[in-house]
Design an enzyme around this catalytic site. Structure first.
Site, PDB file in Angstrom:
ATOM      1  N   ALA A 152       0.655  -1.215   0.261  1.00 18.22           N
ATOM      2  CA  ALA A 152       0.100  -0.292   0.011  1.00 18.22           C
ATOM      3  C   ALA A 152       0.610   1.742   0.038  1.00 18.22           C
ATOM      4  O   ALA A 152       0.664   2.397  -0.550  1.00 18.22           O
ATOM      5  CB  ALA A 152      -1.661  -0.230   1.068  1.00 18.22           C
ATOM      6  N   TYR A 153       2.002   0.911   0.832  1.00 20.79           N
ATOM      7  CA  TYR A 153       2.962   2.275   0.528  1.00 20.79           C
ATOM      8  C   TYR A 153       3.395   2.375  -0.036  1.00 20.79           C
ATOM      9  O   TYR A 153       3.108   3.695  -0.359  1.00 20.79           O
ATOM     10  CB  TYR A 153       3.889   1.962   2.621  1.00 20.79           C
ATOM     11  CG  TYR A 153       4.619   2.956   2.430  1.00 20.79           C
ATOM     12  CD1 TYR A 153       3.943   4.086   3.710  1.00 20.79           C
ATOM     13  CD2 TYR A 153       6.194   3.092   1.951  1.00 20.79           C
ATOM     14  CE1 TYR A 153       4.850   5.900   3.590  1.00 20.79           C
ATOM     15  CE2 TYR A 153       6.516   4.420   2.207  1.00 20.79           C
ATOM     16  CZ  TYR A 153       6.628   5.316   3.426  1.00 20.79           C
ATOM     17  OH  TYR A 153       6.782   6.420   3.269  1.00 20.79           O
TER      18      TYR A 153
END
Length: 244
Positions: A152-153
């Protein structure tokens, strides 16, 4: 020296954001430390006591358009102009990809990517009115040279690099520069412990980057690199040119 210049730094209550604000202050700029955490006002007061410029705190939520607009309006009301913005607020859930929940993904994207988008949009509109401005977004080395656990990052930080390029092209003729700095393995209150110790051996320089070191890069890109736009600058101790 940056006397009479005005810099806004988001996510400035601690870590890299605070270090960037302190570096601007060291160069005599007026600095607005913005953060969703009200403790930013206390942090700003402490920095103001030892700075040549005027240092103020601003409680601002980068995920709220009204909060961003009100914050920028306050900066212009207080100082009359805004020269530099460091979009540094962010964070993320670090898990192996298949363990990420929808909520993990949404929280990370909303804070890092959407928050940066909303800030950039509002800031560019301010800069269009005054005829100039410089934005530096915070990327991440890990989104390019991936140690794992950053699904996600990485999506968010790669999106920030893409938005940086897009906005730079859209507004280059308007005297607005947009760049990104991707810190390397930097020791901050939010990034300590096992993760850093695991990654440290891969850094050719065999040490952490300090927040003060990378802060100098942000300030240089914002204020001195006047023909640079659309770039992502890696400050990484050599990781991007070879792992050891």
């Amino acid at each position: 020296m940056l006397k009479d210049k005005v810099a806004l730094v988001t996510g400035a209550a601690q870590g890299i954001g605070y270090a960037i604000a302190a570096e601007f202050a060291k160069q005599a700029a007026n600095v607005v430390l913005a953060d969703y955490n009200p403790k930013v006002n206390e942090v700003a007061e402490q920095l103001n006591a030892k700075s040549a410029g005027q240092i103020t705190g601003l409680v601002m939520n980068v995920m709220d358009n009204d909060s961003i607009k009100n914050g920028l309006d306050q900066v212009i009301n207080d100082f009359g102009h805004l020269d530099y913005v460091m979009n540094n607020a962010g964070g993320g859930v670090l898990k192996p990809f298949a363990e990420l929940t929808d909520d993990d993904f949404d929280k990370t994207i909303n804070l890092d990517l959407r928050g940066t988008f909303q800030c950039m949009r509002a800031e560019i509109n301010v800069f269009l009115q005054q005829g100039y401005g410089s934005i530096v977004n915070t990327g991440a080395l890990g989104s390019i040279y991936n140690p794992g656990g950053m699904g996600a990052y990485n999506a968010a930080k790669n999106g920030i690099m893409g938005m940086t390029q897009a906005a730079a092209v859209d507004y280059a003729e308007n005297n607005i520069r947009v760049n990104c700095v991707a810190p390397g393995l930097t020791k901050t209150p939010l990034n300590e412990g096992v993760f850093l110790e695991k990654i440290l051996p891969t850094v050719p320089m065999k040490r952490y980057e300090t927040a003060d070191e990378v802060a100098k890069v942000f300030v240089f890109v914002a204020s001195e690199a006047t023909f640079m736009t659309g770039q992502t600058i890696l400050s990484d101790g050599g990781v991007s040119v070879g792992l050891k």
